[in-house]
Design a protein around this motif. Structure first.
Motif, short mmCIF file in Angstrom:
data_model
loop_
_atom_site.label_atom_id
_atom_site.label_comp_id
_atom_site.label_asym_id
_atom_site.label_seq_id
_atom_site.Cartn_x
_atom_site.Cartn_y
_atom_site.Cartn_z
N ILE A 73 0.84 -1.20 0.00
CA ILE A 73 0.00 0.00 0.00
C ILE A 73 0.87 1.25 0.00
O ILE A 73 0.60 2.22 -0.74
N GLY A 76 2.17 2.18 -3.24
CA GLY A 76 1.17 2.65 -4.18
C GLY A 76 0.60 1.58 -5.08
O GLY A 76 -0.02 1.90 -6.10
N GLU A 77 0.79 0.30 -4.73
CA GLU A 77 0.25 -0.78 -5.55
C GLU A 77 -1.26 -0.85 -5.36
O GLU A 77 -1.76 -0.87 -4.24
N SER A 78 -1.98 -0.93 -6.44
CA SER A 78 -3.44 -0.90 -6.37
C SER A 78 -4.05 -2.27 -6.14
O SER A 78 -5.16 -2.39 -5.63
N ALA A 173 -6.27 0.19 1.60
CA ALA A 173 -5.68 0.53 0.30
C ALA A 173 -6.51 1.58 -0.42
O ALA A 173 -5.97 2.53 -1.01
N ARG A 174 -7.81 1.41 -0.39
CA ARG A 174 -8.69 2.38 -1.05
C ARG A 174 -8.67 3.73 -0.35
O ARG A 174 -8.65 4.79 -1.01
N HIS A 177 -5.32 5.51 -1.04
CA HIS A 177 -5.26 5.99 -2.42
C HIS A 177 -5.94 7.35 -2.56
O HIS A 177 -5.51 8.18 -3.38
N ARG A 178 -6.96 7.60 -1.76
CA ARG A 178 -7.69 8.87 -1.85
C ARG A 178 -7.03 9.96 -1.00
O ARG A 178 -7.32 11.13 -1.20
N ARG A 185 -2.11 9.43 5.83
CA ARG A 185 -2.02 8.07 5.31
C ARG A 185 -1.55 7.11 6.40
O ARG A 185 -2.02 5.98 6.50
#
Length: 416
Positions: A73, A76-78, A173-174, A177-178, A185
């Motif tokens: 996470i 930055g891996e989705s 993770a979601r 990401h935002r 974070r």
């Protein structure tokens, strides 16, 4: 993992400490009941404190399983490798557990069996009860509480954690990401451990509100069902998960710890752990302080071993000791040892193979270690290792300050 070729130094040694401490507690219990061994209360309390090995196992699980998700996470891996993770968890737990359970229940005849409200040892012939134990559902009903392999109650808790963690990781993770600001974070990454801390504290309070034994929590009642469930044990994973966040932040360069942080963590960890552990004599009346407080103290001490110091990359003396071949070997087979030792103790008792009195205590430890250790080594070699070699890769092949390369046989033994 076998697919990685790297593992964090000292982990197998910590597993060895956790498993060995639990074995010592159960040998002590067997020696004090049927062996005629009488001891002052303070000695019994001190030995009983070794049951904290279960808490150490939970802390290790929280750290080892949440850390790879956090690392991905942060990078930055989705997409998270949820399918591979669940596949690997199944291979890690099921083959050895099913083999040992069936052997203990049907061959040795030293499984826990409920006869009314009483717990006895014998063969577990009832197909429904055996199925419940095999699926780790036995502790959800008072009438089947702790049947099969007694210590497997903690394995049932672990399995719920295994299923819960991916859901939490996906949500984190979601959310990360935002989130644009790095500081926030980190707070998002700490969300799952804070949530599990709250769940565990609520579960302990719920168990405390129900009538039950003042000393055990292994009885055929709803109190024990709640106390031995993930609902009341979730907080023990949270501290290891918090250390995982700290570890990733340090190794990724997002955080630099003060120069004397290790000394402060050791001092604070001991200051928390020792008085909490000493409340063992209070039984469940001090369960919150004892259980949760011990976990916090362990996590502080554990962090000093696994979180690297970016100023000094030399391995700690304690880590070098944990990396000695003996604790590593015990740690490699610690899962099988954890499952084998209690049924073996009961089998030895039934065949009058344990020695009475204080003089017999070292002999009982040695006998149990040889028999359970030999079975554990064989189970690892022929059941666990073949299953572990079928694991799927979930991590990058990366080296970090706290990682150590393993020789080929030990790579196969990576248990995370």
């Amino acid at each position: 993992m076998p697919s990685s070729g790297f593992r964090l130094a000292g982990i197998e040694g910590l597993r060895a400490i956790a498993a060995s401490s639990i074995v010592l507690v159960h040998v002590w219990v067997a020696s004090t009941t049927d062996g005629g061994l009488a001891a002052p209360l303070w000695i019994s309390d001190a030995v009983s404190t070794l049951a904290v090995g279960v808490t150490l196992f939970f802390t290790l699980s929280g750290f080892l399983l949440y850390r790879p998700f956090v690392a991905r996470i942060v990078r930055g891996e989705s997409r998270l490798p949820i399918r591979a993770y669940l596949h690997n968890r199944f291979l890690r737990i099921a083959p050895a557990y099913w083999f040992i359970l069936l052997f203990v229940a049907l061959v040795l005849g030293s499984a826990h069996v409920r006869v009314g409200a009483h717990l006895v040892n014998g063969r577990l012939h009832d197909p429904l009860a055996l199925l419940q134990a095999g699926l780790l559902l036995q502790d959800y009903r008072p009438s089947t509480m702790i049947i099969g392999i007694g210590p497997a109650w903690s394995l049932a808790v672990e399995v719920v954690f295994y299923g819960t963690l991916p859901i939490l990781a996906i949500a984190v993770a979601r959310a990360v990401h935002r989130e644009l600001f790095r500081g926030r974070r980190v707070l998002v990454l700490l969300g799952p451990p804070l949530l599990l801390l709250a769940v565990g504290l609520c579960g302990k309070h719920a168990a405390h509100m129900l009538p039950g034994s003042p000393t055990a929590g292994y009885d055929a009642n709803l109190h024990s069902v709640i106390e031995r469930s993930f609902f009341a044990q979730a907080d023990l994973f949270s501290f290891g998960m918090a250390v995982a966040v700290l570890h990733v932040q340090v190794t990724s360069g997002g955080l630099t710890l003060p120069r004397y942080w290790r000394r402060a963590a050791v001092a604070l960890g001991l200051l928390v752990f020792i008085p909490c552990a000493w409340t063992m004599h209070g039984g469940e009346h001090s369960y919150l302080l004892q259980n949760t407080g011990e976990a916090l103290g362990i996590a502080l001490l554990f962090a000093t071993l696994v979180v690297p110091d970016t100023r000094d990359t030399r391995p700690l003396r304690a880590v070098r000791l944990l990396e000695h071949p003996v604790p590593v070997a015990v740690g490699v087979a610690s899962y099988s040892l954890f499952l084998w030792h209690v049924p073996i103790i009961y089998w030895l008792q039934a065949h009058h193979a344990l020695v009475a009195g204080w003089a017999g205590l070292p002999a009982n430890i040695a006998i149990t270690a040889v028999v359970a250790g030999s079975l554990s080594a064989l189970t690892y070699r022929f059941i666990e290792r073949p299953a572990l070699m079928r694991k799927r890769p979930t991590r990058d092949r990366e080296t970090e300050p706290a990682a150590a390369a393993l020789p080929a046989p030990a790579v196969e033994a990576a248990l995370t």
